[in-house]
Design an enzyme around this catalytic site. Structure first.
Site, PDB file in Angstrom:
ATOM      1  N   ASP A  31       0.841  -1.194   0.000  1.00  0.00           N
ATOM      2  CA  ASP A  31       0.000   0.000   0.000  1.00  0.00           C
ATOM      3  C   ASP A  31       0.874   1.241   0.000  1.00  0.00           C
ATOM      4  OD1 ASP A  31       0.790  -0.592   2.706  1.00  0.00           O
ATOM      5  OD2 ASP A  31      -0.748   0.792   3.432  1.00  0.00           O
ATOM      6  N   GLU A  46       0.185  -0.921   5.921  1.00  0.00           N
ATOM      7  CA  GLU A  46       1.256  -0.280   6.685  1.00  0.00           C
ATOM      8  C   GLU A  46       1.059   1.217   6.780  1.00  0.00           C
ATOM      9  OE1 GLU A  46       5.091   1.531   7.764  1.00  0.00           O
ATOM     10  OE2 GLU A  46       3.926   1.851   5.923  1.00  0.00           O
TER      11      GLU A  46
END
Length: 452
Positions: free
Chosen positions: A87, A152
């Site tokens: 991400d 994250e």
């Protein structure tokens, strides 16, 4: 064909593949990109299968999925778990990008795109190292497990639970993470420490509504004044935090590490120019790198109160708010610090206002003594790829999941970053050095040999 020959001959193809991943806007923080985030997970899973990992799965979580890939064909050899994230941060402000954030562009040896260094490029170089060994030799000298998450950038809310639930499947002898930077170009670096975080919000309430400052000023305690007074008392004249007990559990830096830090190619004036400040500051008795790496801090991140628009409005605000972060060092505990901060702030509140304190986010600090087989193997591999001995450094930021891996899997964690200073990881025009992408893959491929 050797492993390095394979990597050299496939350099253009490797970047082209990475560009495919970079074009996927896997922004975990935005619900409208949920499908894109899922697409990035599936893309990684497809590449893991293509390079020869024997078990690949996209595992659902309460949020975005985790991609697991395994190759366990080296019985008796160590097992290395490689963690990363697919991400990315939102790209805004878009008008500050020199090229579209999700259209990878190479300029001056730098690959510009959102996620190029944080963390897609660094994850993918590990996959290329695995591919090179399997293509050249048909096997790996070690067992490898990939654990690549999609949350994250929003604090990994589901990873700790995922690790606990899958601890048996993720069993390993060491965890490798590449989500950090080198200290300087051409200077390979092993990160041995990260600061933790306690992020707080302080809300001060005075009168029930905003008041006319002429009609009521002087007779009512101003929440903005009260908050300013509280904040002013959170540091002493030496730049030390005044919270009682704040430093009780701080692990002091050893002389050997202090000498190592002093020997790094660093100039205070360069840092001052980089940040554009008239002068550097901080806790007395420590240099800038020590203040950033090994000392705890307390900083105001945001303030809000009263009228802030154009022109004048003589208002006495009814409330004031501050967001305050504390960066923590081993062996501080973020929950303990949150409690101490709350008690201290409330003790500083003057009569005439009420104060509420809320902990918004926290993470534990981390430190690893740079010794043991995996660290020695990493040193040898980096020296082989870069032609010079690596340095050990710390970073001032936080990666909360590092401690979660260590505590859950009971394995040492090694942080080897291939980013560079000034790479704009969360800012417009994020980039990764193309040379570091390739040399990083060579270093990791060498690491597998060194670990056998």
């Amino acid at each position: 064909m050797s492993v390095n020959d394979y990597l050299q001959q496939n350099r253009e193809q490797s970047v082209a593949e990475l560009n495919e991943l970079l074009r996927i806007p896997s922004i975990s923080a935005k619900s409208e990109h949920r499908a894109d985030t899922a697409a990035a997970a599936e893309w990684l899973a497809g590449r893991m299968r293509a390079i020869g990992l024997t078990t690949v799965e996209v595992v659902p979580t309460a949020g975005h999925p985790v991609v697991l890939g395994e190759w366990r064909g080296a019985p008796g050899a160590p097992t290395l778990l490689i963690y990363g994230h697919y991400d990315v941060q939102p790209p805004e402000p878009l008008d500050e990008w020199l090229s579209p954030p999700f259209e990878p562009t190479v300029r001056d040896g730098k690959l510009f795109a959102r996620g190029s260094v944080d963390d897609k490029g660094q994850v993918y170089l590990h996959m290329k190292a695995v591919e090179a060994h399997l293509a050249a030799n048909g096997s790996l000298p070690v067992n490898v497990v990939f654990c690549v998450e999609g949350e994250e950038e929003i604090g990994s809310p589901n990873l700790a639970e995922f690790l606990s639930a899958n601890a048996g499947r993720l069993r390993c002898d060491a965890v490798m993470i590449s989500d950090t930077t080198m200290f300087a170009p051409g200077l390979p670096s092993i990160t041995i420490g990260l600061r933790g975080l306690a992020y707080m919000e302080v809300r001060v309430q005075g009168p029930s509504v905003d008041l006319h400052s002429g009609a009521y000023g002087g007779a009512v305690v101003n929440p903005a004044n009260a908050l300013a007074k509280i904040i002013a008392q959170l540091h002493d004249e030496q730049g030390r935090v005044t919270i009682p007990g704040f430093y009780d559990r701080v692990m002091e830096i050893e002389d050997a590490e202090r000498r190592m830090i002093a020997g790094l190619p660093f100039k205070e004036e360069g840092l001052r120019e980089e940040v554009g400040a008239p002068k550097l500051g901080g806790e007395a008795g420590y240099g800038p790198l020590e203040r950033i790496w090994v000392r705890p801090t307390l900083d105001v991140n945001g303030l809000l109160s009263g009228y802030t628009g154009e022109g004048a409005k003589t208002v006495l605000p009814c409330r004031a708010m501050a967001k305050i972060s504390m960066r923590l060092v081993p062996d501080q505990d973020h929950q303990e610090v949150e409690r101490m901060f709350t008690d201290h702030v409330k003790s500083l509140a003057p009569e005439g206002v009420t104060v509420e304190v809320e902990a918004l986010h926290g993470g534990q600090p981390w430190y690893a003594a740079p010794s043991g087989p995996v660290f020695e193997a990493a040193r040898r591999a980096l020296a082989k790829a870069y032609g010079r001995e690596p340095v050990t450094i710390r970073e001032g930021g936080s990666i909360p999941i590092v401690k979660a891996f260590e505590d859950t899997l009971h394995a040492p964690v090694v942080l080897i970053g291939f980013g560079l200073p000034g790479e704009n990881a969360h800012a417009p025009n994020e980039w990764m050095s193309v040379d570091n992408f390739h040399r990083g893959a060579e270093a990791i491929a060498a690491l597998y040999d060194e670990l056998r």
